[in-house]
Design a protein around this motif. Structure first.
Motif, mmCIF file in Angstrom:
data_model
loop_
_atom_site.group_PDB
_atom_site.id
_atom_site.type_symbol
_atom_site.label_atom_id
_atom_site.label_comp_id
_atom_site.label_asym_id
_atom_site.label_seq_id
_atom_site.Cartn_x
_atom_site.Cartn_y
_atom_site.Cartn_z
ATOM 1 N N UNK B 137 0.832 -1.206 0.000
ATOM 2 C CA UNK B 137 0.000 0.000 0.000
ATOM 3 C C UNK B 137 0.874 1.267 0.000
ATOM 4 N N UNK B 140 2.129 1.754 -3.512
ATOM 5 C CA UNK B 140 1.099 2.301 -4.404
ATOM 6 C C UNK B 140 0.955 3.805 -4.200
ATOM 7 N N UNK B 141 0.952 4.203 -2.924
ATOM 8 C CA UNK B 141 0.807 5.626 -2.615
ATOM 9 C C UNK B 141 1.980 6.414 -3.190
ATOM 10 N N UNK B 143 4.127 5.541 -5.607
ATOM 11 C CA UNK B 143 4.166 5.496 -7.065
ATOM 12 C C UNK B 143 3.119 6.439 -7.653
ATOM 13 N N UNK B 144 1.937 6.405 -7.060
ATOM 14 C CA UNK B 144 0.860 7.280 -7.537
ATOM 15 C C UNK B 144 1.247 8.743 -7.453
#
Lengths: 58, 215, 315
Positions: B137, B140-141, B143-144
């Motif tokens: 998670x 993802x944060x 990379x986003x």
């Protein structure tokens, strides 16, 4: 905007738990997971709000 | 098991201490921005990631105590000789520093934990596996946000590139904790050079996708 | 600012009387919409500002575990703020402007949060008192609100606020075991109790937002909510041997406030000037309007990241 659906047991239908704003699918996943953490869900899915096809509304 | 019966090697103690301290500092730094993130959603995510890191630190300090013996230096509340990365020593000065730490430093710690997943030191292996469950998670944060800022106006992109450049030495230097002794005794499955390669293999593709310099 | 609300007040009242909830802006009248936005703003701002207030005090957490719990509470509060602002956004409000560009003095949270929480004891007392106030207010809204999306969202909020109250109570019990701890708790109660009484607003004889009751925005009046809060806050405090300026008047079936109320408050020294006697609510409204010591700093903290990114974008 993303609509967040989840369920606590597979026996119950997915239900709407809220919305998150993100222009990125990865961020939408993180936001949905961290904001709607009130239960330990067995399943959570997100849909883009604008992908909804409204076929009925009162 | 024979290994654990012996006095813990100094390199293992140093590694566990540095893992605990970096988790602790990441947790504090993330928490410091949960009230200042640029979106409410990211504020919530920052608070959640802070708790993950603090939880990891809380599971690592007792391991440090077991290895190094009970002392004020093995409790986060009384410890003074913290071994955290230079880039985590001060609060983040802007969201770009948060994103750079989230992307590079958090990932560097994760790559180290992955190398300890099958460690001959059972207690470390077990903790590493549990901690790793929460890391996707964070990735993802990170990379986003890297992509979001890289795709933003030139000023935002420049600020992100600068923050990544500032954090890079901390991330690369961190792998020195993977001492040859630890590899020889199978406490880690790879040494500093290999781990740096794994780290680059992880972070460089998304950087390239966003048109940013590789690390 | 908001999209058109095409219904009339009569349409709205008819829908409510037939037992249906209002589900979207198309079913609202302009005054229903305006009132709903007003009450949502107060709720969202209150949840939001509690985050920097609690974060400041969490710095004084006695250990890492406690700091982690405080961070969990802050995450919940931010999540609750998120829910209320997102509902407003669906009602056509520009919530980005509202959160990140609004001047500090125009935020609508209770004055209590403008007074700094400076210690772990004050943080846990805020959980015990302030979160309880939020719990009473939101519990009432959950029971009576006619706005369906909010009602459904409050299930989560209610569950999490209960956890915050317990956090406050458990820590009170723990801290109350030492003499020093007891003194510190009593000192916190001395300024925080009356500040929470004030939270519920003007007494019923001075204020009646009739629309709030007609449209089912609220069930209980301000005075009733103040009583509801005291009905659990006072027994909690007394069960641990602490004192508050209020008591249960069993014969009258209600709690009676035993100090001048409302009163003048010295925010810098966190002290009630009871010796000066009661003051008018007009004077209280004036103090609220001027806001307290932490208002600008907390709002600045909230707006910092977004404004920083905007500066980068313009660079």
């Amino acid at each position: 905007m993303w609509e967040v659906f989840a369920r606590r047991k597979f026996e119950e239908p997915l239900h709407h738990v809220g919305t998150v704003a993100a222009d990125d699918e990865r961020l939408a996943q993180v936001y949905a997971r961290t904001i709607f953490n009130e239960f330990s869900w067995v399943e959570m899915v997100i849909f883009r709000r604008d992908s909804a096809v409204r076929i009925m509304e009162s | 098991m024979a290994l654990e019966a012996d006095a813990a090697p100094a390199a293992l103690i140093r590694l566990v201490a540095a893992l605990a301290d970096n988790k602790y500092f990441l947790g504090r730094r993330y928490a410091g921005w949960c009230t200042s993130a640029p979106t409410l959603e990211s504020a919530v995510a920052s608070a959640a990631m802070a708790q993950d890191e603090i939880g990891h630190a809380r599971s690592l300090y007792p391991l440090l105590r077991d290895l190094a013996g009970d002392s004020p230096q093995t409790e986060p509340e009384t410890r003074t000789e913290f071994d955290a990365m230079p880039a985590l020593q001060e609060p983040f000065s802007g969201w770009e520093d948060f994103v750079a730490a989230n992307f590079l430093l958090d990932t560097a710690v994760t790559v180290m934990l992955e190398a300890a997943r099958t460690s001959s030191h059972q207690a470390l292996a077990q903790r590493a596996r549990r901690m790793l469950e929460e890391e996707p998670l964070h990735w993802l944060h990170a990379e986003g946000w890297v992509q979001r800022m890289a795709d933003g106006p030139p000023g935002m992109r420049r600020a992100l590139a600068g923050a990544l450049r500032r954090a890079t030495p901390s991330a690369l230097g961190w792998f020195d904790h993977a001492a040859p002794d630890l590899v020889a005794s199978s406490m880690l499955d790879a040494g500093a050079q290999d781990l740096r390669m794994r780290f680059r293999g992880r972070v460089n593709p998304p950087l390239a996708d966003s048109g940013l310099e590789p690390v | 600012m908001a999209v058109a609300a095409p219904a009339t007040d009569a349409d709205v009242l008819e829908r409510i009387r037939s037992g249906k909830l209002i589900e979207h802006v198309g079913q609202m009248s302009p005054s229903y919409l305006e009132g709903m936005i007003r009450i949502l703003t107060v709720s969202a701002d209150t949840e939001l500002i509690s985050a920097p207030a609690y974060y400041n005090a969490a710095q004084a957490a006695p250990h890492l575990n406690a700091f982690g719990s405080a961070t969990a509470i802050i995450q919940d509060e931010l999540g609750h703020a998120h829910i209320a602002y997102r509902l407003m956004r669906d009602l056509g409000v520009d919530t980005e402007q509202l959160i990140y560009e609004r001047p500090a003095a125009r935020f609508k949270y209770p004055y209590a949060f403008d007074v700094p929480l400076d210690s772990w004891v004050e943080l846990v007392m805020a959980n015990a008192f302030y979160d309880r106030a939020g719990f009473c207010l939101l519990g009432d809204i959950y029971q009576t609100t006619t706005f369906g999306p909010w009602k459904r969202a409050l299930v989560k909020v209610d569950k999490e606020e209960t956890f915050h109250l317990r956090h406050g109570e458990n820590w009170m019990k723990k801290i109350a075991q030492s003499a020093e701890g007891r003194d510190e708790i009593q000192r916190a109660i001395d300024w925080m109790f009356v500040l929470t009484l004030e939270w519920f607003g003007l007494p019923d004889d001075l204020k009646r937002h009739s629309e709030q009751l007609d449209f089912g925005f609220k069930g209980q009046s301000n005075d009733q909510l103040r009583q509801t809060w005291m009905s659990t806050a006072v027994p909690l405090v007394e069960s641990l041997g602490f004192h508050v300026p209020a008591h249960d008047d069993a014969a009258a079936g209600r709690y009676v406030i035993d100090c001048p109320f409302p009163a003048e408050f010295d925010a810098e020294n966190k002290r009630w000037l009871f010796e000066e006697g009661p003051i008018s609510w007009d004077r209280v409204l004036e103090r609220w309007k001027q806001r307290g010591p932490m208002n600008a700093q907390y709002v600045d903290t909230i707006q910092r990241g977004k404004q920083g990114l905007e500066r980068l974008a313009d660079a």
